[in-house]
Write an enzyme that holds these catalytic residues in place. Structure first.
Site: not given
Ligand code: DX5
Ligand code: ZN
Length: 219
Positions: A8, A31, A33, A35, A64, A66, A135, A140-141, A173-175, A195-196
């Site tokens: 992401s 990916h 995102d 929003m 994705h 949102m 998810m 959101g973040f 997706d997420g963490g 992502g991170s």
């Molecule tokens: C969150 C996004 C994710 C996000 C994942 O709402 O949909 O795609 O970028 O970031 P990490 O991998 O840092 O949780």
């Molecule tokens: Zn995402």
């Protein structure tokens, strides 16, 4: 299809997205995102930016969405050049019609569930979907902590796919990181958004390969 890694760009440098994407040549997808500050309390970019990004890379884009009212907006992202378009079921008025419209616009159709949304009510929709996104944080973040409470749902979703004999991919997706990806793969996920974990690494492409190796070893 096997294991796929879809970094992401949410935590990448938005002022240099083309260059940021060029740092992850080993990725299977990018990916993106989207929003809208309504479905989630954050705002990123829209179809014009996504179209420019699609032109700037040979990697396929995994959008994705949102956003509120995906019934109206999702096909635009297929037309903008995304290879896969994911809408949230919680926001969709007519998910079957929408999935068919995304496919008709030339993209893979995918549906996302927030952590508290059960998968069982949607099992009959699986043949309409090319991918199901579960998810593993509240959307959101980036940079949030992985929610282990979603792992049983990943297992149940994989079992439903086997029951229906579908080829639907199962994305998380997420963490997702080197610390959590094995748990997801063991539970049955095969497409991993990170992502991170990728963009905070010194070498993002090496992290993509490390994540892939960890998932392949566990899956
Ligand atoms: C969150 C996004 C994710 C996000 C994942 O709402 O949909 O795609 O970028 O970031 P990490 O991998 O840092 O949780
Ligand atoms: Zn995402």
């Amino acid at each position: 299809m096997g294991i796929q890694i879809t970094p992401s760009i949410l935590n990448a440098d938005f002022a240099a997205l083309g260059a940021e994407v060029a740092r992850i040549p080993s990725a299977d997808w990018v990916h993106v995102d989207v929003m809208d500050n309504h479905f989630v309390p954050n705002l990123t970019f829209g179809p014009t930016m996504v179209e420019a990004l699609a032109r700037s890379t040979d990697l396929p884009l995994d959008a994705h969405l949102m956003i509120a009212d995906p019934d109206r907006h999702a096909p635009t992202y297929a037309e903008a050049g995304c290879g896969s378009v994911t809408f949230h079921v919680e926001a969709a008025a007519a998910p079957v019609r929408l999935a068919r419209e995304i496919r008709a616009a030339g993209a893979r159709a995918s549906m996302a569930l927030r952590p508290a949304t059960p998968v069982e009510p949607y099992e009959d929709l699986l043949p309409e979907l090319d991918m199901l996104l579960l998810m593993t944080v509240e959307p959101g973040f980036g940079g949030q902590k992985f929610l282990d409470l979603v792992l049983p749902k990943i297992r149940r979703a994989r079992a439903l796919m086997e029951k229906h004999g579908v080829e639907t991919w199962l994305q998380v997706d997420g963490g997702v990181s080197l610390e959590t990806i094995e748990r997801c793969a063991e539970a049955g996920a095969d497409v991993f958004v990170a992502g991170s974990a990728v963009y905070s690494a010194d070498d993002p492409d090496a992290m993509v390969e490390a994540l892939r190796a960890a998932a392949e070893a566990a899956g």
